[in-house]
Design a protein around this motif. Structure first.
Motif, mmCIF file in Angstrom:
data_model
loop_
_atom_site.group_PDB
_atom_site.id
_atom_site.type_symbol
_atom_site.label_atom_id
_atom_site.label_comp_id
_atom_site.label_asym_id
_atom_site.label_seq_id
_atom_site.Cartn_x
_atom_site.Cartn_y
_atom_site.Cartn_z
ATOM 1 N N UNK A 1 0.721 -1.187 -0.136
ATOM 2 C CA UNK A 1 -0.026 0.105 0.108
ATOM 3 C C UNK A 1 0.817 1.088 -0.040
ATOM 4 N N UNK A 2 1.923 1.226 0.804
ATOM 5 C CA UNK A 2 2.695 2.422 0.723
ATOM 6 C C UNK A 2 3.430 2.654 -0.665
ATOM 7 N N UNK A 3 4.092 1.367 -1.146
ATOM 8 C CA UNK A 3 4.816 1.422 -2.292
ATOM 9 C C UNK A 3 3.816 1.732 -3.567
ATOM 10 N N UNK A 4 2.431 1.391 -3.612
ATOM 11 C CA UNK A 4 1.744 1.950 -4.521
ATOM 12 C C UNK A 4 1.244 3.573 -4.244
ATOM 13 N N UNK A 5 1.309 3.814 -3.137
ATOM 14 C CA UNK A 5 1.046 5.214 -2.742
ATOM 15 C C UNK A 5 2.157 6.294 -3.311
ATOM 16 N N UNK A 6 3.407 5.675 -3.069
ATOM 17 C CA UNK A 6 4.464 6.310 -3.491
ATOM 18 C C UNK A 6 4.633 6.491 -5.107
ATOM 19 N N UNK A 7 4.162 5.394 -5.823
ATOM 20 C CA UNK A 7 4.154 5.365 -7.350
ATOM 21 C C UNK A 7 3.131 6.410 -7.792
ATOM 22 N N UNK A 8 1.938 6.420 -7.300
ATOM 23 C CA UNK A 8 0.632 7.181 -7.508
ATOM 24 C C UNK A 8 0.987 8.629 -7.209
ATOM 25 N N UNK A 9 1.665 9.035 -6.281
ATOM 26 C CA UNK A 9 2.290 10.213 -5.951
ATOM 27 C C UNK A 9 3.386 10.768 -6.849
ATOM 28 N N UNK A 10 4.050 9.859 -7.380
ATOM 29 C CA UNK A 10 4.962 10.170 -8.301
ATOM 30 C C UNK A 10 4.416 10.619 -9.554
ATOM 31 N N UNK A 11 3.617 9.653 -9.897
ATOM 32 C CA UNK A 11 3.011 9.803 -11.307
ATOM 33 C C UNK A 11 2.190 11.190 -11.303
ATOM 34 N N UNK A 12 1.459 11.605 -10.249
ATOM 35 C CA UNK A 12 0.741 12.500 -10.188
ATOM 36 C C UNK A 12 1.526 13.664 -10.206
ATOM 37 N N UNK A 13 2.396 13.787 -9.311
ATOM 38 C CA UNK A 13 3.437 15.191 -9.640
ATOM 39 C C UNK A 13 3.130 16.368 -9.028
ATOM 40 N N UNK A 14 2.269 16.225 -8.181
ATOM 41 C CA UNK A 14 1.801 17.381 -7.136
ATOM 42 C C UNK A 14 2.554 17.417 -5.814
ATOM 43 N N UNK A 15 2.943 19.013 -5.598
ATOM 44 C CA UNK A 15 3.957 18.961 -4.674
ATOM 45 C C UNK A 15 2.911 19.029 -3.164
ATOM 46 N N UNK A 16 1.845 19.142 -3.359
ATOM 47 C CA UNK A 16 1.004 19.312 -1.966
ATOM 48 C C UNK A 16 0.119 17.971 -1.753
ATOM 49 N N UNK A 17 0.719 16.898 -2.305
ATOM 50 C CA UNK A 17 0.112 15.413 -2.301
ATOM 51 C C UNK A 17 1.179 15.009 -1.268
ATOM 52 N N UNK A 18 0.933 14.600 0.065
ATOM 53 C CA UNK A 18 1.805 14.056 1.050
ATOM 54 C C UNK A 18 1.479 12.771 1.565
ATOM 55 N N UNK A 19 2.601 11.808 1.464
ATOM 56 C CA UNK A 19 2.281 10.519 2.081
ATOM 57 C C UNK A 19 2.759 10.674 3.541
ATOM 58 N N UNK A 20 1.743 10.282 4.550
ATOM 59 C CA UNK A 20 1.879 10.221 5.868
ATOM 60 C C UNK A 20 2.214 9.037 6.649
ATOM 61 N N UNK A 21 3.184 9.104 7.360
ATOM 62 C CA UNK A 21 3.675 7.738 8.154
ATOM 63 C C UNK A 21 2.849 7.658 9.378
ATOM 64 N N UNK A 22 1.921 8.273 9.497
ATOM 65 C CA UNK A 22 0.842 8.272 11.017
ATOM 66 C C UNK A 22 -0.034 6.958 10.673
ATOM 67 N N UNK A 23 -0.503 6.432 11.780
ATOM 68 C CA UNK A 23 -1.395 5.340 11.912
ATOM 69 C C UNK A 23 -2.695 5.619 10.817
ATOM 70 N N UNK A 24 -3.139 4.500 10.181
ATOM 71 C CA UNK A 24 -4.215 4.792 9.358
ATOM 72 C C UNK A 24 -5.279 5.306 9.882
ATOM 73 N N UNK A 25 -5.769 4.664 10.849
ATOM 74 C CA UNK A 25 -7.029 5.339 11.657
ATOM 75 C C UNK A 25 -6.846 6.411 12.342
#
Length: 124
Positions: free
Chosen positions: A72-96
């Motif tokens: 899920x993290x790997x796919x999120x990183x790839x999706x964020x890279x493909x979108x290329x938006x600076x204001x899309x941030x992957x969070x390391x906090x617990x999901x819920x």
């Protein structure tokens, strides 16, 4: 008013659906999109589903992206890279807990950088 959107990613559709339901009990106006499971409803993640969820959640103020484990993290990183938006941030906090806090912060009008800082302060 625009808000920072929230994306919930899990290997299980039930986990992200339940998390979204929990947040909606308190926060109604913040965009929340989910990417749970695979196209056929099996356990897993899908980069295209994640990318589409991010795009739907972004109404111009950015997106905070939360995930459960592994791919899920790997796919999120790839999706964020493909979108290329600076204001899309992957969070390391617990999901819920993390997505709940982020939704509250977004509902108060905070930008993605302030939400990221609040999560770092809360969850280290």
């Amino acid at each position: 008013m625009s808000y920072v959107g929230i994306v919930l990613i899990s290997h299980s559709p039930k986990i992200v659906e339940g998390t979204k339901d929990l947040i909606r009990q308190v926060i109604k106006e913040v965009p929340i999109e989910i990417a749970g499971g695979t196209d056929d409803g099996a356990i897993g993640t899908n980069v295209e589903m994640v990318q589409q969820a991010i795009e739907r959640a972004n109404d111009g103020e950015g997106v905070s992206v939360f995930y459960d484990i592994g791919s899920a993290k790997m796919n999120a990183e790839m999706a964020i890279e493909m979108i290329g938006e600076e204001d899309v941030k992957l969070m390391g906090a617990p999901l819920v807990e993390g997505s709940y806090v982020a939704a509250v912060e977004s509902g108060m009008g905070k930008d993605v950088q302030r939400i990221t800082a609040a999560l770092a302060n809360e969850f280290g």
